[in-house]
Design a protein around this motif. Structure first.
Motif: not given
Length: 293
Positions: A154, A159-160, A163, A207, A210-211, A213, A291
């Protein structure tokens, strides 16, 4: 008994006998009992777990309600305020140690465990093993023994990074709300608190996506070797802390709407704010170490 010094406010408030600790312990007993039975395949375990959890939450609702009534009734003086501040400080310190252990596990796996598995001593056991952390090189995620399926790591985008922006923004809105409370602007405080709560909820939704994905498109799972276990351990526990912090801020916001807290007496607000800023700081470390590196 408590002695009073100024008006009806005790110098140090001593609450009367309470059933809440025993009732909370009873609920937790059934939570642990049910969890232990459920993971061992006993079907009634899940009912015990959920029943105990509902019981425990009900006790906390009553317990916190009594504490709020005592606070609003003027029972908490300077000594109680000081004890609350020390208690919250030590609680956050314990959380620092909690995440420090997990960050240490990540560092140990990357810097010691993986290189040791690729040493000369283990070359005959796993001749095809590449002693490289998965995020540093492509094509090294599958294990030679076939116990770990190939997966994609990841990355930080998008996404991160989204966030990160959400949490940093929530820290700003919370600080604005705090200054508004100090200035006696309750409506402004409530407005920015709702913004902070919504930013926390959005973080959790991102999140969750994200999980999804990670599992469906990257094949990155909790079983994906030490990378998968440390990734979900760190991000998952942090997400749980975001959930707890968001609920704390939500209840503080509801109390603000009821007229609770003032510019001179609002440690409930401050304690939740301390916790939320701590969660923000942990995420920044997690964002870089998990990340980016």
């Amino acid at each position: 008994m408590s002695s009073t010094t100024h008006g009806s406010t005790p110098y140090y408030f001593v609450p009367g006998p309470s059933r809440h600790p025993a009732m909370a312990a009873l609920g937790l007993f059934f939570v642990i009992l049910g969890a232990g039975q459920w993971v061992n395949g006993v079907q009634w375990g899940k009912y015990s777990l959920f029943a105990g959890l509902i019981w425990w939450l009900g006790v906390l609702y009553q317990w916190f309600g009594d504490a709020i009534k005592e606070s609003q009734g003027g029972q908490y003086g300077r000594k109680i305020d000081l004890s609350f501040r020390w208690s919250m400080s030590w609680f956050i310190f314990s959380e620092v140690m909690f995440f420090g252990a997990f960050f240490t596990a990540l560092w140990w796996a990357r810097s010691h465990s993986v290189p040791a598995l690729g040493s000369l001593d283990n070359s005959m056991l796993w001749p095809g093993f590449k002693a490289v952390w998965p995020s540093l090189a492509a094509g090294v995620t599958a294990s030679p023994a076939g116990t770990v399926e190939p997966f994609t790591t990841m990355g930080p985008w998008p996404l991160p990074t989204i966030n990160t922006a959400l949490l940093l923004s929530s820290g700003v809105t919370l600080t604005i709300a705090h200054h508004a409370l100090l200035a006696g602007k309750r409506s402004k405080t409530i407005g920015f608190m709702w913004m902070t709560v919504l930013l926390g909820i959005t973080f959790l939704c991102v999140q969750g996506y994200e999980y999804h994905h990670a599992y469906t498109e990257l094949n990155l799972k909790l079983s994906s070797g030490v990378y998968g276990s440390t990734f979900f351990m760190l991000t998952g526990f942090h997400g749980f802390h975001v959930l707890v912090g968001m609920l704390m801020l939500l209840f503080i916001t509801l109390r603000l709407q009821k007229g609770h807290f003032s510019a001179d007496n609002h440690f409930g607000f401050e304690g939740a704010a301390w916790y939320w800023h701590f969660v923000d700081v942990v995420w920044l470390g997690l964002y870089v170490l998990v990340y980016w590196l």
